[in-house]
Design a protein around this motif. Structure first.
Motif, short mmCIF file in Angstrom:
data_model
loop_
_atom_site.label_atom_id
_atom_site.label_comp_id
_atom_site.label_asym_id
_atom_site.label_seq_id
_atom_site.Cartn_x
_atom_site.Cartn_y
_atom_site.Cartn_z
N SER A 231 63.17 56.81 -34.47
CA SER A 231 62.86 58.23 -34.33
C SER A 231 61.60 58.46 -33.51
CB SER A 231 62.73 58.87 -35.71
OG SER A 231 62.71 60.28 -35.59
N TYR A 232 61.70 59.36 -32.54
CA TYR A 232 60.61 59.68 -31.61
C TYR A 232 59.68 60.66 -32.30
CZ TYR A 232 58.65 60.98 -27.00
OH TYR A 232 57.83 61.21 -25.92
N ASP A 233 58.77 60.11 -33.13
CA ASP A 233 58.00 60.98 -34.02
C ASP A 233 56.50 60.68 -34.06
OD1 ASP A 233 58.02 58.59 -35.42
OD2 ASP A 233 59.22 59.35 -37.09
N HIS A 234 56.00 59.80 -33.17
CA HIS A 234 54.55 59.60 -33.09
C HIS A 234 54.20 59.05 -31.71
CE1 HIS A 234 54.86 55.18 -33.70
NE2 HIS A 234 55.81 55.48 -34.56
N GLU A 235 52.94 59.14 -31.35
CA GLU A 235 52.49 58.88 -29.99
C GLU A 235 52.82 57.47 -29.51
OE1 GLU A 235 51.34 59.58 -26.32
OE2 GLU A 235 51.35 61.15 -27.86
N ASN A 236 52.78 56.49 -30.40
CA ASN A 236 53.05 55.11 -29.99
C ASN A 236 54.48 54.94 -29.47
OD1 ASN A 236 50.48 54.43 -30.77
ND2 ASN A 236 51.08 53.59 -32.75
N ARG A 264 54.31 61.75 -38.11
CA ARG A 264 52.93 61.93 -37.65
C ARG A 264 52.81 63.09 -36.66
NH1 ARG A 264 51.06 55.95 -36.04
NH2 ARG A 264 53.07 55.18 -36.80
N TRP A 265 53.83 63.31 -35.85
CA TRP A 265 53.80 64.40 -34.90
C TRP A 265 54.15 65.71 -35.60
CZ3 TRP A 265 56.55 61.94 -30.08
CH2 TRP A 265 55.58 61.54 -29.15
N GLU A 266 53.30 66.71 -35.43
CA GLU A 266 53.53 68.02 -36.04
C GLU A 266 54.82 68.67 -35.55
OE1 GLU A 266 52.00 69.89 -38.38
OE2 GLU A 266 50.71 68.18 -38.85
N ILE A 267 55.19 68.38 -34.30
CA ILE A 267 56.38 69.02 -33.76
C ILE A 267 57.62 68.70 -34.59
CG2 ILE A 267 56.99 67.14 -32.16
CD1 ILE A 267 57.73 69.35 -30.12
#
Length: 469
Positions: A231-236, A264-267
């Motif tokens: 899942s594309y859910d944090h900066e790393n 981790r990402w608010e979006i």
């Protein structure tokens, strides 16, 4: 009895399938390919456009292929033409007992699956594996201990399976086994190496994928080849996704993203329409002209600890609606593909949403349009636009109606009155351009004339505008 009869019938089909490379092209379905007219979209080898409308359907329910057929029938009846399957699901897994030993009876189930797909006009993305460890981890569903040396396998640990010569050779042999049985079948949309391979408990995804994508192309030259990450859910994840998108042989740029309050990402905590569209926009920003798909999406409890509890309240399917529409209008090659096909889509009887998306793209040829995805500013609406050579499609989504307001706060969607949309003069639309409004919640079309500003009909949640010139 029904399952046994189905398998007996399709076993013959499976045997015949081995010889299908001898059939004349006119006797076979066209394959799906990346369009040579516009590599951001798909088409069939007969030149007709193909938009993959469907969802993840990893394995059958408790009643096996009978239940799978019921799902296929529901999807097909609503205009669906695509499903993602895990061949490593226990029901289909040919390598479930010993490493390197392939179960003919399980293979007959895959034969039957492909026969059902042909019956209902559904092309299949086949994901070959999903395990994340060989027993060192805590997720039992993600373990494949039969690949350990002490159990008769080729590897001393998880990393060795992917980096060692014996483990890589073993996987290639499995791919070759699939190729011997299914290589020529055009009902296969494409082959996916792994599910979310960066979740494997070893840093192996990149070199292994770089080696295996060419192997897919060698064995399945008429099918698409692809890989997936978590899942594309944090900066790393950004750089990881960029490297996969840039990798030679990766035909489809896939992204997974969920509504996840633990991300981790608010979006990923906010409106589904926004995070789904932004995932596609991020991949577009890499500058690689290949088809993009939001290949997994939906909503989960924090940190993917289970299906979203508010699914039970989403009887109208607002999460599914946004997963379907937002990616396509942001420039993807198709709608987004929801994950929770059983506990959400089927349980809430939301299959009709696929028909509403299909209605919008009916008779649409994306490669011919050279669509340019843009956004228009509006005080009340998110406005996503596909500006084309002959048609412009616009999806308007109410900013004040989200999963939070409707499902968590129990606020019903408001009816939007007297809204207007400024159509940019730079579009140079002819005065004779036709305007059609589509309400996907009521399944109604209304004709209008081009005006500036363009008055919108009354609607709730969302509205589609189709301009033709």
């Amino acid at each position: 009895m029904i399952l046994r009869s189905t398998l007996a019938t399709t076993a013959v089909w499976g045997i015949l399938g081995i010889w299908c490379h001898h059939l004349a092209a006119e006797e076979r379905l066209p394959h799906v390919r990346v369009s040579p007219r516009d590599p951001r979209y798909f088409e069939l080898t007969d030149g007709k456009p193909y938009i993959p409308i469907g969802l993840n359907m990893i394995g059958p329910p408790g009643n096996g292929l009978e239940g799978m057929e019921a799902w296929f029938q529901k999807l097909s009846a609503q205009g669906g033409n695509y499903v993602r399957i895990w061949l490593s699901n226990p029901f289909f897994d040919i390598e479930h007992e010993r490493s390197g030993v392939f179960d003919e009876e399980r293979a007959k189930r895959i034969d039957a699956l492909l026969a059902l797909a042909k019956k209902y006009g559904i092309r299949l993305k086949l994901c070959t594996e999903h395990f994340r460890h060989l027993g060192e981890g805590t997720q039992s569903w993600a373990a494949k201990p039969q690949h350990l040396i002490q159990n008769g396998g080729p590897a001393k640990d998880t990393a060795d399976f992917f980096l060692g010569e014996a483990g890589r050779t073993q996987y290639k042999r499995k791919l070759a086994w699939y190729a011997a049985r299914y290589d020529c079948d055009p009902i296969i949309f494409g082959w996916e190496l792994w599910n979310e391979m960066d979740a494997v408990r070893a840093n192996v995804w990149e070199p292994w994928t770089a080696e295996m994508l060419p192997e897919l192309h060698r064995l399945f030259p008429l099918n698409l080849a692809m890989q997936s990450l978590g899942s594309y859910d944090h900066e790393n994840k950004r750089e990881r996704y960029r490297r996969l998108c840039e990798m030679p042989g990766n035909d489809v740029l896939q992204v997974h993203r969920y509504l996840d309050l633990g991300a981790r990402w608010e979006i990923c905590h906010g409106p589904v329409a926004v995070f789904a569209a932004e995932a596609v926009k991020d991949l577009r920003s890499f500058g690689i002209k290949k088809p993009i798909l939001l290949a997994e999406s939906g909503a989960v409890e924090p940190n993917h600890s289970g299906p979203f509890k508010l699914y039970a309240k989403d009887k109208d399917g607002i999460i599914l609606h946004d997963v379907l529409f937002a990616p396509f209008f942001a420039g993807a090659a198709g709608p987004g593909h929801i994950w929770h096909w059983d506990v959400y889509v089927d349980r809430n009887n939301l299959w009709w949403h696929f028909a509403r998306f299909a209605a919008v793209v009916r008779d649409l040829d994306p490669p011919a349009e050279n669509f340019q995805p843009i956004e228009l500013e509006h005080p009340r609406l998110y406005v996503y636009v596909l500006r084309g050579n002959h048609k412009t499609l616009i999806w308007c989504r109410d900013k004040e109606n989200t999963w939070w307001t409707e499902l968590a706060e129990d606020k019903p969607p408001e009816r939007i009155h007297d809204a207007e949309l400024e159509i940019p003069l730079s579009w140079n639309l002819p005065e004779a351009a036709t305007v059609r409004f589509y309400d996907p919640w009521a399944d109604t079309w209304a004709d209008s004339k081009l005006k500036r500003p363009l008055p919108l009909p009354e609607f709730r949640r969302s509205l589609i505008i189709r301009l033709q010139y």
